[in-house]
Design a protein around this motif. Structure first.
Motif, PDB file in Angstrom:
ATOM      1  N   ALA A 363      33.771  49.308  32.329  1.00 25.60           N
ATOM      2  CA  ALA A 363      33.666  48.558  33.575  1.00 25.60           C
ATOM      3  C   ALA A 363      33.746  47.068  33.306  1.00 25.60           C
ATOM      4  O   ALA A 363      32.919  46.514  32.578  1.00 25.60           O
ATOM      5  CB  ALA A 363      32.351  48.895  34.277  1.00 25.60           C
ATOM      6  N   LEU A 364      34.743  46.432  33.892  1.00 23.21           N
ATOM      7  CA  LEU A 364      34.995  45.004  33.660  1.00 23.21           C
ATOM      8  C   LEU A 364      34.490  44.176  34.833  1.00 23.21           C
ATOM      9  O   LEU A 364      34.889  44.396  35.975  1.00 23.21           O
ATOM     10  CB  LEU A 364      36.492  44.743  33.485  1.00 23.21           C
ATOM     11  N   ASP A 365      33.616  43.245  34.534  1.00 21.69           N
ATOM     12  CA  ASP A 365      33.199  42.261  35.527  1.00 21.69           C
ATOM     13  C   ASP A 365      34.364  41.294  35.708  1.00 21.69           C
ATOM     14  O   ASP A 365      34.698  40.533  34.801  1.00 21.69           O
ATOM     15  CB  ASP A 365      31.955  41.528  35.017  1.00 21.69           C
ATOM     16  N   VAL A 366      34.991  41.351  36.865  1.00 15.17           N
ATOM     17  CA  VAL A 366      36.141  40.481  37.124  1.00 15.17           C
ATOM     18  C   VAL A 366      35.822  39.512  38.261  1.00 15.17           C
ATOM     19  O   VAL A 366      36.688  39.072  38.998  1.00 15.17           O
ATOM     20  CB  VAL A 366      37.406  41.297  37.454  1.00 15.17           C
ATOM     21  N   SER A 367      34.538  39.178  38.372  1.00 12.34           N
ATOM     22  CA  SER A 367      34.093  38.292  39.445  1.00 12.34           C
ATOM     23  C   SER A 367      34.535  36.856  39.183  1.00 12.34           C
ATOM     24  O   SER A 367      35.071  36.517  38.126  1.00 12.34           O
ATOM     25  CB  SER A 367      32.564  38.339  39.549  1.00 12.34           C
ATOM     26  N   GLY A 368      34.275  36.000  40.147  1.00 11.22           N
ATOM     27  CA  GLY A 368      34.674  34.603  40.027  1.00 11.22           C
ATOM     28  C   GLY A 368      34.044  33.912  38.838  1.00 11.22           C
ATOM     29  O   GLY A 368      34.675  33.103  38.168  1.00 11.22           O
ATOM     30  N   SER A 369      32.773  34.237  38.542  1.00  9.77           N
ATOM     31  CA  SER A 369      32.102  33.575  37.417  1.00  9.77           C
ATOM     32  C   SER A 369      32.764  33.903  36.089  1.00  9.77           C
ATOM     33  O   SER A 369      32.754  33.093  35.150  1.00  9.77           O
ATOM     34  CB  SER A 369      30.625  33.979  37.369  1.00  9.77           C
ATOM     35  N   MET A 370      33.372  35.112  35.990  1.00 10.54           N
ATOM     36  CA  MET A 370      34.033  35.510  34.749  1.00 10.54           C
ATOM     37  C   MET A 370      35.381  34.820  34.572  1.00 10.54           C
ATOM     38  O   MET A 370      35.984  34.878  33.502  1.00 10.54           O
ATOM     39  CB  MET A 370      34.208  37.024  34.730  1.00 10.54           C
ATOM     40  N   GLY A 371      35.872  34.204  35.620  1.00 10.95           N
ATOM     41  CA  GLY A 371      37.131  33.477  35.516  1.00 10.95           C
ATOM     42  C   GLY A 371      36.939  31.999  35.242  1.00 10.95           C
ATOM     43  O   GLY A 371      37.916  31.256  35.144  1.00 10.95           O
ATOM     44  N   MET A 372      35.692  31.575  35.100  1.00 13.90           N
ATOM     45  CA  MET A 372      35.381  30.169  34.852  1.00 13.90           C
ATOM     46  C   MET A 372      34.870  30.006  33.430  1.00 13.90           C
ATOM     47  O   MET A 372      34.255  30.896  32.863  1.00 13.90           O
ATOM     48  CB  MET A 372      34.321  29.680  35.843  1.00 13.90           C
ATOM     49  N   GLY A 373      35.120  28.829  32.862  1.00 14.63           N
ATOM     50  CA  GLY A 373      34.698  28.591  31.492  1.00 14.63           C
ATOM     51  C   GLY A 373      35.614  29.296  30.512  1.00 14.63           C
ATOM     52  O   GLY A 373      36.595  29.958  30.895  1.00 14.63           O
ATOM     53  N   HIS A 374      35.300  29.191  29.241  1.00 12.79           N
ATOM     54  CA  HIS A 374      36.132  29.799  28.213  1.00 12.79           C
ATOM     55  C   HIS A 374      35.249  30.354  27.108  1.00 12.79           C
ATOM     56  O   HIS A 374      34.155  29.842  26.847  1.00 12.79           O
ATOM     57  CB  HIS A 374      37.125  28.773  27.637  1.00 12.79           C
ATOM     58  N   VAL A 375      35.723  31.395  26.461  1.00 10.25           N
ATOM     59  CA  VAL A 375      34.988  32.046  25.392  1.00 10.25           C
ATOM     60  C   VAL A 375      35.191  31.283  24.084  1.00 10.25           C
ATOM     61  O   VAL A 375      36.331  31.066  23.654  1.00 10.25           O
ATOM     62  CB  VAL A 375      35.441  33.510  25.227  1.00 10.25           C
ATOM     63  N   ALA A 376      34.088  30.877  23.476  1.00 12.32           N
ATOM     64  CA  ALA A 376      34.113  30.216  22.165  1.00 12.32           C
ATOM     65  C   ALA A 376      35.049  29.020  22.121  1.00 12.32           C
ATOM     66  O   ALA A 376      35.704  28.757  21.119  1.00 12.32           O
ATOM     67  CB  ALA A 376      34.500  31.226  21.081  1.00 12.32           C
ATOM     68  N   GLY A 377      35.110  28.272  23.214  1.00  9.58           N
ATOM     69  CA  GLY A 377      35.925  27.070  23.223  1.00  9.58           C
ATOM     70  C   GLY A 377      37.418  27.320  23.200  1.00  9.58           C
ATOM     71  O   GLY A 377      38.204  26.404  22.981  1.00  9.58           O
TER      72      GLY A 377
END
Length: 536
Positions: A363-377
């Motif tokens: 199950a993938l959280d594909v909400s708006g918060s998951m589209g913001m920011g970046h993983v490990a820079g």
């Protein structure tokens, strides 16, 4: 009004607390993770770009305080964790490990001496390149002064490695982060009786080049001289192993130079340079350069020994397939064979994962918060990272279903907009799987949806793997309550694995439930760990 509607031990909205939960950054409630879990998350995921709900300053300060608490509780254990993540290549970038090591080298308190000694002893194991050393110097100076122990540790870094290896570092990484080798040598004053090492130090500090200096330094001086052409530079690259960073900018467009560089280029550098090499004409359909790249990327041993993190390959695939760099004007026509080789290498970079034989709902959280920011820079959002991680598991399992979930404003959980089956599977190319999560309807996050969806449809699942930032708030029931209800009604002792993709202090997994596990997303060891846990 029934009191049971006001208070329940089984069903509570995520906006309300249940025992042992705390408010998260989104207005919901989740379980707090331990400082040691947060240390692992920070080492792998970093926090320099923050998240949807917390800026980089807040998130980094929270992580730094967690690291300090770990150091105060058991400094040598914390240093060992830093070294373990760094040496195993489990993190996409070294920045967090270097920063944490600087904190350890600056420890204060009851057992601070043992912690500082452990940190300084670990310096060459974590800071394996001069760039890492410069990053450490920048970080540690913000924490403490240059005492005898710190100077001695830096001096050891320059004296312990072979002279030719040190010369390579000196010409490849001449300065970074406002520091240079000259700065550090003048602070550390390393002592040596080796003539070639003394000559190398003299060249670094004074610019004096003598016959005793390593051959690589002489080759560097020659290639930097005015009037050197591509053919001469290519000859020196082949004879002395000069890295591309040692060459003048004007030579980087020479095809002869690039053909020579590609022959001995380290795997990590090769992956980062694929676009430039294609634009220069070295990589083209059916060319020798392309065949060389395919051979390198299919060599499992070389990829693992290079500690090439899967995210580095995913970022390279995303950039290369796009045909243009993220910055600047460089563009190229992607070579299909290289795109395919990068796709295959992504899976190779993960440790071997054995299939569980269980029935998994991914199950993938594909909400708006998951589209913001970046993983490990990186340039990857948590949503993109989640899709890639799910694809790794799906590619090794026989029985799986991938779903994406949100809960839009006013939407009921049973509607398609709240939970959608995603067309993600091992037959897809990686970049296509990542793109499959981009156009779904985003809204409030409800991580209880996979269990409720499975219960309504009589889906027999042995485990639910949820990829999320744990900033869940919108559902009528907490995820752990939904899982327990699923267990009660189906008789299946289903497990829950939460793959955290933001370095925050929350998890939807109950740490006191042995059937729930919280792991750090995009840790290179995560897929194998998840499989082991599900297998039992």
């Amino acid at each position: 009004m029934s009191y049971a509607k006001l208070f329940s031990l089984r069903r509570n909205p995520q906006s309300e607390p249940i025992p042992r939960t705390v408010p998260n950054s989104a207005g919901g409630h989740a379980f707090p993770v331990s400082d040691w879990t947060r240390l692992d998350r920070f080492l792998v995921l970093g926090s320099e770009v923050g998240s949807y709900y917390a800026g980089p300053v807040v998130l980094t300060r929270e992580n730094a305080q967690a690291v300090l608490r770990c150091l105060a509780e058991d400094g040598p254990r914390a240093v060992a964790a830093i070294v373990a993540v760094s040496e195993a290549g489990r993190a996409p970038k070294q920045d967090s490990a270097i920063f944490a090591l600087a904190l350890a080298a600056s420890a204060e308190g009851e057992h601070a001496l043992a912690t500082r000694r452990a940190a300084l002893a670990a310096l060459p194991r974590v800071c394996r390149t001069a760039t890492h050393l410069f990053q450490f110097a920048s970080a540690v100076e913000a924490m403490r002064g240059w005492g005898r122990g710190l100077r001695r540790a830096v001096a050891h870094w320059y004296v312990a490695r072979p002279v030719e290896a040190l010369a390579y570092q000196a010409v490849k990484y001449r300065s970074r982060n406002g520091w240079s080798h000259r700065d550090l040598l003048r602070l550390a004053h390393p002592e040596t009786g080796e003539p070639d090492r003394v000559a190398l130090f003299d060249w670094i500090c004074r610019g004096t080049l003598t016959e005793a200096a390593p051959a690589l330094v002489h080759a560097f001086a020659s290639v930097q001289a005015p009037g050197v052409n591509g053919a001469s530079a290519a000859a020196m690259i082949r004879s002395h192993g000069l890295p591309w960073e040692a060459l003048p900018t004007e030579l980087m467009t020479s095809r002869a130079v690039n053909e020579a560089l590609i022959e001995r280029m380290p795997v990590g550098a090769l992956v980062r340079q694929l676009g430039r090499l294609t634009a220069a004409g070295v990589l083209a359909p059916f060319s020798e350069g392309t065949e060389h790249v395919r051979a390198v990327l299919s060599d499992r041993k070389r990829i693992l020994e290079a500690r090439l993190h899967p995210m580095a390959l995913l970022m390279a695939l995303k950039t290369y397939a796009s045909g243009h760099g993220e910055r600047g004007r460089l563009s190229w026509d992607p070579v299909s064979a290289i795109v395919e080789a990068l796709n295959a290498a992504f899976y190779t970079a993960f440790a071997s994962v054995k299939p569980t034989g269980k029935r998994l709902v991914l199950a993938l959280d594909v909400s708006g918060s998951m589209g913001m920011g970046h993983v490990a820079g990186s340039s990857l959002t948590p949503r993109e990272a989640a899709a890639a991680m799910a694809l790794v598991t799906a590619s090794t399992e026989e029985h799986w279903q991938v779903v994406g979930f949100t809960a839009g404003a006013g939407a009921r959980w049973s509607q398609d907009a709240a939970l959608t089956a995603l067309p993600i599977g091992p037959s897809m190319r990686l970049h296509a799987a990542v793109a499959a999560t981009a156009d779904l309807p985003f809204g409030g996050t409800d991580c209880s949806l996979p269990m409720r969806w499975a219960l309504e449809r009589n889906v027999q699942a042995d485990a639910f793997v949820v990829y999320t930032d744990s900033e869940t708030w919108a559902g009528p029931v907490h995820p752990v309550e939904a899982l327990r209800e699923y267990r009660r009604k189906t008789g299946i002792d289903a497990k829950l694995v939460v793959v955290g993709l933001v370095s925050n202090g929350f998890s939807i997994a109950d740490p006191e439930d042995a059937g729930m596990l919280d792991v750090v997303g995009f840790d290179a060891a995560a897929p194998a760990l998840i499989a082991d846990f599900i297998r039992g």
